[in-house]
Scaffold this motif. Structure first.
Motif, short mmCIF file in Angstrom:
data_model
loop_
_atom_site.label_atom_id
_atom_site.label_comp_id
_atom_site.label_asym_id
_atom_site.label_seq_id
_atom_site.Cartn_x
_atom_site.Cartn_y
_atom_site.Cartn_z
N LYS A 34 5.09 27.61 -30.02
CA LYS A 34 6.40 27.64 -30.66
C LYS A 34 6.82 29.09 -30.87
CE LYS A 34 5.64 23.37 -33.21
NZ LYS A 34 5.54 22.76 -34.54
N SER A 56 11.53 25.63 -31.54
CA SER A 56 10.55 24.93 -32.37
C SER A 56 9.64 24.04 -31.54
CB SER A 56 11.27 24.10 -33.44
OG SER A 56 12.12 23.16 -32.84
N CYS A 66 20.49 31.00 -32.55
CA CYS A 66 20.62 30.44 -33.89
C CYS A 66 22.07 30.02 -34.13
CB CYS A 66 20.20 31.46 -34.94
SG CYS A 66 18.45 31.88 -34.88
N SER A 78 10.02 30.38 -34.61
CA SER A 78 10.06 28.99 -34.18
C SER A 78 11.25 28.26 -34.80
CB SER A 78 8.76 28.27 -34.53
OG SER A 78 8.54 28.28 -35.91
N LEU A 79 11.78 28.79 -35.89
CA LEU A 79 12.95 28.21 -36.54
C LEU A 79 13.88 29.32 -37.01
CD1 LEU A 79 11.20 25.56 -38.83
CD2 LEU A 79 12.52 25.09 -36.78
N CYS A 80 15.17 29.05 -36.99
CA CYS A 80 16.13 29.98 -37.56
C CYS A 80 16.17 29.75 -39.07
CB CYS A 80 17.51 29.76 -36.94
SG CYS A 80 17.56 30.06 -35.16
#
Length: 94
Positions: A34, A56, A66, A78-80
């Motif tokens: 990720k 992700s 994003c 892996s995530l905004c």
């Protein structure tokens, strides 16, 4: 011995698929973790997502920008993250 970008099984070399990487002497392809991606077959490594993007999913081909109101301030996210209160960002912003 198996070259990087390939995985070898029973003396047969196979090109590493997109979204996965194969360091030298691999016996199987490994999914990009990720926050990393590769859209190229035969990769020996994965590329961390650029600032302003994230993924992700393991074995990703591409990182995704994003969404407005979120950000990725460091590579390999892996995530905004959600923007702090009273702040804002546009699509793909840091």
């Amino acid at each position: 011995e198996c070259e990087e970008g390939y995985f070898c099984s029973n003396g047969h070399a196979t090109l590493c698929p997109r979204g996965q990487y194969c360091p030298a002497n691999s016996t199987f392809p490994r999914p990009c973790p990720k926050g990393n991606a590769t859209n190229t077959a035969g990769s020996a490594t994965c590329t961390p997502c650029k600032v302003g993007t994230a993924t992700s999913w393991a074995a990703s081909l591409d990182c995704i920008s994003c969404m407005p109101g979120t950000f990725a301030g460091t590579p390999g996210k892996s995530l905004c993250d959600t923007c702090p209160q009273d702040t804002y960002s546009s699509l793909g912003q840091v």
